[in-house]
Design a protein around this motif. Structure first.
Motif, PDB file in Angstrom:
ATOM      1  N   PHE A  96       0.819  -1.415   0.275  1.00 38.14           N
ATOM      2  CA  PHE A  96      -0.134  -0.044   0.207  1.00 38.14           C
ATOM      3  C   PHE A  96       1.113   1.320   0.047  1.00 38.14           C
ATOM      4  N   HIS A  97       2.174   0.895  -0.413  1.00 36.33           N
ATOM      5  CA  HIS A  97       2.779   2.389  -0.099  1.00 36.33           C
ATOM      6  C   HIS A  97       4.002   2.604  -1.913  1.00 36.33           C
ATOM      7  N   LEU A  98       2.967   3.837  -1.856  1.00 38.72           N
ATOM      8  CA  LEU A  98       3.405   3.492  -3.823  1.00 38.72           C
ATOM      9  C   LEU A  98       4.453   5.165  -3.279  1.00 38.72           C
ATOM     10  N   GLU A  99       5.327   5.462  -4.123  1.00 41.56           N
ATOM     11  CA  GLU A  99       5.474   6.645  -4.808  1.00 41.56           C
ATOM     12  C   GLU A  99       5.238   7.780  -5.253  1.00 41.56           C
ATOM     13  N   THR A 100       5.255   9.087  -5.259  1.00 38.45           N
ATOM     14  CA  THR A 100       4.906   9.651  -6.577  1.00 38.45           C
ATOM     15  C   THR A 100       5.286   9.398  -7.102  1.00 38.45           C
ATOM     16  N   GLN A 101       6.394   9.006  -8.075  1.00 40.02           N
ATOM     17  CA  GLN A 101       7.249   8.838  -9.154  1.00 40.02           C
ATOM     18  C   GLN A 101       6.541   7.845 -10.114  1.00 40.02           C
ATOM     19  N   VAL A 102       6.294   6.692  -9.416  1.00 35.39           N
ATOM     20  CA  VAL A 102       5.690   5.450  -9.919  1.00 35.39           C
ATOM     21  C   VAL A 102       4.030   6.213 -10.661  1.00 35.39           C
ATOM     22  N   LEU A 103       3.776   6.672  -9.936  1.00 34.55           N
ATOM     23  CA  LEU A 103       2.013   6.393  -9.857  1.00 34.55           C
ATOM     24  C   LEU A 103       2.138   7.803 -11.308  1.00 34.55           C
ATOM     25  N   ARG A 104       3.327   8.559 -10.873  1.00 35.18           N
ATOM     26  CA  ARG A 104       3.275  10.053 -12.468  1.00 35.18           C
ATOM     27  C   ARG A 104       3.860   8.745 -13.880  1.00 35.18           C
ATOM     28  N   GLU A 105       4.229   7.903 -13.581  1.00 33.95           N
ATOM     29  CA  GLU A 105       4.711   7.121 -14.726  1.00 33.95           C
ATOM     30  C   GLU A 105       3.082   5.820 -15.066  1.00 33.95           C
ATOM     31  N   LEU A 106       3.014   5.225 -14.395  1.00 37.24           N
ATOM     32  CA  LEU A 106       1.876   4.817 -14.354  1.00 37.24           C
ATOM     33  C   LEU A 106       0.967   5.532 -15.350  1.00 37.24           C
ATOM     34  N   TYR A 107       0.870   7.235 -15.464  1.00 38.57           N
ATOM     35  CA  TYR A 107      -0.136   7.709 -15.670  1.00 38.57           C
ATOM     36  C   TYR A 107       0.776   8.508 -17.128  1.00 38.57           C
ATOM     37  N   ALA A 108       1.617   8.496 -17.333  1.00 39.21           N
ATOM     38  CA  ALA A 108       1.860   8.699 -18.824  1.00 39.21           C
ATOM     39  C   ALA A 108       1.989   6.985 -19.341  1.00 39.21           C
ATOM     40  N   TYR A 109       1.971   6.192 -18.381  1.00 37.93           N
ATOM     41  CA  TYR A 109       2.274   4.772 -19.607  1.00 37.93           C
ATOM     42  C   TYR A 109       0.863   4.762 -20.214  1.00 37.93           C
ATOM     43  N   CYS A 110       0.068   5.437 -19.568  1.00 35.20           N
ATOM     44  CA  CYS A 110      -1.868   4.991 -20.164  1.00 35.20           C
ATOM     45  C   CYS A 110      -1.786   6.512 -21.191  1.00 35.20           C
ATOM     46  N   CYS A 111      -1.418   7.443 -21.085  1.00 34.33           N
ATOM     47  CA  CYS A 111      -1.203   8.262 -22.130  1.00 34.33           C
ATOM     48  C   CYS A 111      -0.575   7.758 -23.054  1.00 34.33           C
ATOM     49  N   ALA A 112       0.645   6.555 -22.719  1.00 38.66           N
ATOM     50  CA  ALA A 112       1.394   6.634 -24.312  1.00 38.66           C
ATOM     51  C   ALA A 112       0.696   4.749 -24.830  1.00 38.66           C
ATOM     52  N   ARG A 113      -0.764   4.208 -24.155  1.00 39.71           N
ATOM     53  CA  ARG A 113      -1.099   3.098 -24.585  1.00 39.71           C
ATOM     54  C   ARG A 113      -2.652   4.107 -25.500  1.00 39.71           C
ATOM     55  N   VAL A 114      -3.245   4.944 -24.805  1.00 36.82           N
ATOM     56  CA  VAL A 114      -4.083   5.274 -25.401  1.00 36.82           C
ATOM     57  C   VAL A 114      -3.268   6.532 -27.041  1.00 36.82           C
ATOM     58  N   ALA A 115      -2.680   7.320 -27.242  1.00 44.22           N
ATOM     59  CA  ALA A 115      -1.629   7.327 -27.811  1.00 44.22           C
ATOM     60  C   ALA A 115      -1.762   5.979 -28.952  1.00 44.22           C
ATOM     61  N   TYR A 116      -0.899   4.981 -28.382  1.00 45.05           N
ATOM     62  CA  TYR A 116      -0.909   4.246 -29.724  1.00 45.05           C
ATOM     63  C   TYR A 116      -2.619   3.428 -30.094  1.00 45.05           C
ATOM     64  N   THR A 117      -3.085   3.261 -29.404  1.00 40.57           N
ATOM     65  CA  THR A 117      -4.523   2.979 -30.127  1.00 40.57           C
ATOM     66  C   THR A 117      -4.944   2.793 -30.791  1.00 40.57           C
ATOM     67  N   LYS A 118      -5.238   4.546 -30.271  1.00 40.19           N
ATOM     68  CA  LYS A 118      -5.655   5.554 -31.565  1.00 40.19           C
ATOM     69  C   LYS A 118      -4.626   5.278 -33.024  1.00 40.19           C
ATOM     70  N   VAL A 119      -3.293   5.176 -32.817  1.00 33.93           N
ATOM     71  CA  VAL A 119      -2.899   4.770 -34.284  1.00 33.93           C
ATOM     72  C   VAL A 119      -3.230   4.070 -34.653  1.00 33.93           C
ATOM     73  N   GLU A 120      -3.484   2.635 -33.873  1.00 36.83           N
ATOM     74  CA  GLU A 120      -3.454   1.601 -34.551  1.00 36.83           C
ATOM     75  C   GLU A 120      -4.959   1.408 -35.021  1.00 36.83           C
ATOM     76  N   ARG A 121      -5.756   1.678 -34.499  1.00 37.72           N
ATOM     77  CA  ARG A 121      -7.335   1.763 -34.984  1.00 37.72           C
ATOM     78  C   ARG A 121      -6.719   2.440 -36.813  1.00 37.72           C
TER      79      ARG A 121
END
Length: 512
Positions: A96-121
């Motif tokens: 349950f301990h979570l670094e802020t940096q890890v959360l930022r990376e998860l957020y960035a990864y989600c943005c990347a996946r959405v961007a790639y999905t739009k291109v793949e579509r």
């Protein structure tokens, strides 16, 4: 689940990073939602969900160690803990301990996946196969793009498509190497997401003109050209339309690359004496096609139903080392290229068939008709100086007319095969009405002299013979001649001398 935390992606408002509070750990998901606009409270429904593997994205070490005990503020002594407290600390799940940096990376990864999905579509809608490749296997394409990177690059693969697939049916597809990389950008930052498509050219053509010698040129906001590696990077500001934008830019750039390559090859061939490349920057190609007569070619509307169009700008490029603007004895008439009047006809030549052969036809036509347009321009300028009314204009790519001041008499100059020119009385149709076989003289008028309003030039047959004698008597060489009932056929090189002699006699006859 004991609770949820929804984090909206700023660049993609219909997507959320969801932090799920489970019994023993945090779990993470990427969801897409749809707004129900017809509901009272604008409810959202979940359209899609994907669970995220945080250890694959960030690595195994995603747990923050427990914080050391802090001294009490008043005494500076450690707080004495009960035995029960110690047991609770030992039993607390460390996940349950979570670094802020890890959360930022998860957020960035989600943005990347959405961007790639739009291109793949977009690829899927067009039936374009694609593969995922590791973008860290090679260096950045250009120095201008070198700073565009993220610590998550190893977790977010790039896309690779084959040029034969994405450029199928596109113009000048043969100018691209097989592998084309498609890489979404800025998904890790607050900036708007972008997509860069990288194409390595088969034909390395160095820029010329103002951009000569530069390793990196940027002819437009959306194009970066690495002249050393021959790699063109196409930048799209909109992830949802990046494929269409790339194809439009490619259609424009690839055509310019092909034209520059062909002009460069013609410049090395002795039969194209006088052809030389003046300027090239991926957007425009300018070259001289004979002496100091030059043309600049660009193209627009490449994805239109008509297949786009070419824009031709004709000019002069004096041989003097000083630019024309610095020469006091030159005026705008000295820099005018008379082929400019035929631009609407010339540009259509490039749209017929493959580009390289079409360019050769255009250059050959420009060179063959140059004696005609140059002489007609001299006629017009001289008539203007003498205060006479005279109009010269193009009727087709190889057909030019001199219309005299009474608007009833005219001369036609028509290009034929094998660099021959027919100088004709414009009041006569070459073929009987309703029987117009294909002709090398250009498009036929298709109407009688009465409909045209043109009258036969008085004594034109006599004028032709007298003009031939005038030129030969002064030592001029006319080459092969073939007088006909309504004019004469001569070599293109004889047009200036013979055409001027005929014009002078016609003008004198019309004054009588």
């Amino acid at each position: 689940a004991r609770g949820w935390l929804y984090i909206q992606l700023s660049n993609f408002p219909s997507h959320y990073l969801v932090l799920v509070i489970a019994d023993d750990e945090f779990r993470y998901a990427l969801i897409s939602v749809e707004l129900l606009s017809d509901t009272m409270y604008a409810n959202l429904i979940m359209k899609d969900i994907g669970w995220l593997d945080i250890r694959r994205i960030h690595g195994e070490n995603v747990v923050v160690p427990a914080q050391p005990e802090q001294p009490e503020a008043r005494t500076g002594q450690k707080r004495k803990r009960d035995v029960g407290d110690e047991g609770k600390e030992k039993g607390r799940p460390s996940s349950f301990h979570l670094e802020t940096q890890v959360l930022r990376e998860l957020y960035a990864y989600c943005c990347a996946r959405v961007a790639y999905t739009k291109v793949e579509r977009q690829f899927k809608l067009r039936g374009i196969p694609y593969t995922h490749v590791n973008p860290t296997n090679s260096a950045p394409v250009t120095t201008e793009l070198a700073h565009i990177q993220s610590s998550l690059a190893r977790s977010v693969p790039a896309l690779c498509v084959q040029s034969s697939d994405i450029l199928s049916g596109a113009p000048a597809a043969e100018a691209a190497m097989p592998n084309i990389r498609v890489i979404p950008l800025n998904w890790w930052s607050d900036k708007k997401a972008q997509v860069v498509t990288c194409v390595k050219l088969k034909y390395v053509q160095q820029p010329m003109g103002k951009r000569a010698g530069a390793n990196i040129i940027r002819p437009s906001k959306r194009i970066i050209y690495d002249t050393t590696e021959a790699v063109v990077s196409f930048l799209s500001e909109d992830v949802d339309t990046c494929v269409d934008e790339f194809l439009e830019e490619w259609a424009r750039v690839s055509k310019m690359v092909v034209i520059a390559r062909e002009v460069g090859q013609m410049a090395k061939d002795k039969k194209w004496d006088g052809v030389r490349l003046l300027s090239f920057d991926l957007q425009t190609v300018e070259f001289a096609y004979s002496e100091d007569y030059s043309v600049s070619i660009s193209c627009t509307d490449q994805l239109s139903a008509s297949g786009g169009s070419f824009d031709l700008r004709f000019s002069r490029c004096p041989h003097a080392p000083n630019p024309p603007s610095s020469s006091s004895n030159l005026n705008k008439d000295d820099l005018f290229n008379p082929h400019d009047d035929a631009e609407p006809f010339m540009r259509h030549i490039l749209r017929h068939g493959r580009l390289a052969p079409s360019l050769h036809r255009l250059v050959r036509l420009l060179r063959d008709t140059l004696p005609i347009v140059a002489e007609l321009e001299d006629m017009r300028v001289q008539a203007e100086k003498d205060g006479h009314s005279l109009d010269t204009f193009a009727k087709a790519a190889g057909w030019y007319r001199v219309l005299y001041g009474d608007l009833r008499h005219a001369l036609d100059f028509r290009l034929m095969t094998e660099q021959r020119v027919a100088i004709l009385d414009a009041s006569y149709s070459l073929f009987p009405p309703g029987n117009h076989p294909p002709s090398t003289l250009g498009q036929d008028e298709g109407s009688s002299s009465m409909i045209l309003g043109l009258h036969p030039i008085p004594g034109f047959a006599e004028i032709i013979l007298d003009s031939i004698r005038d030129v030969t008597s002064t030592g001029g060489s006319l080459g092969k001649l073939a007088p006909v009932d309504v004019g004469v056929v001569c070599d293109a090189l004889a047009v200036r001398a013979l055409g001027r002699a005929i014009h002078d006699r016609v003008r004198a006859r019309l004054k009588e």
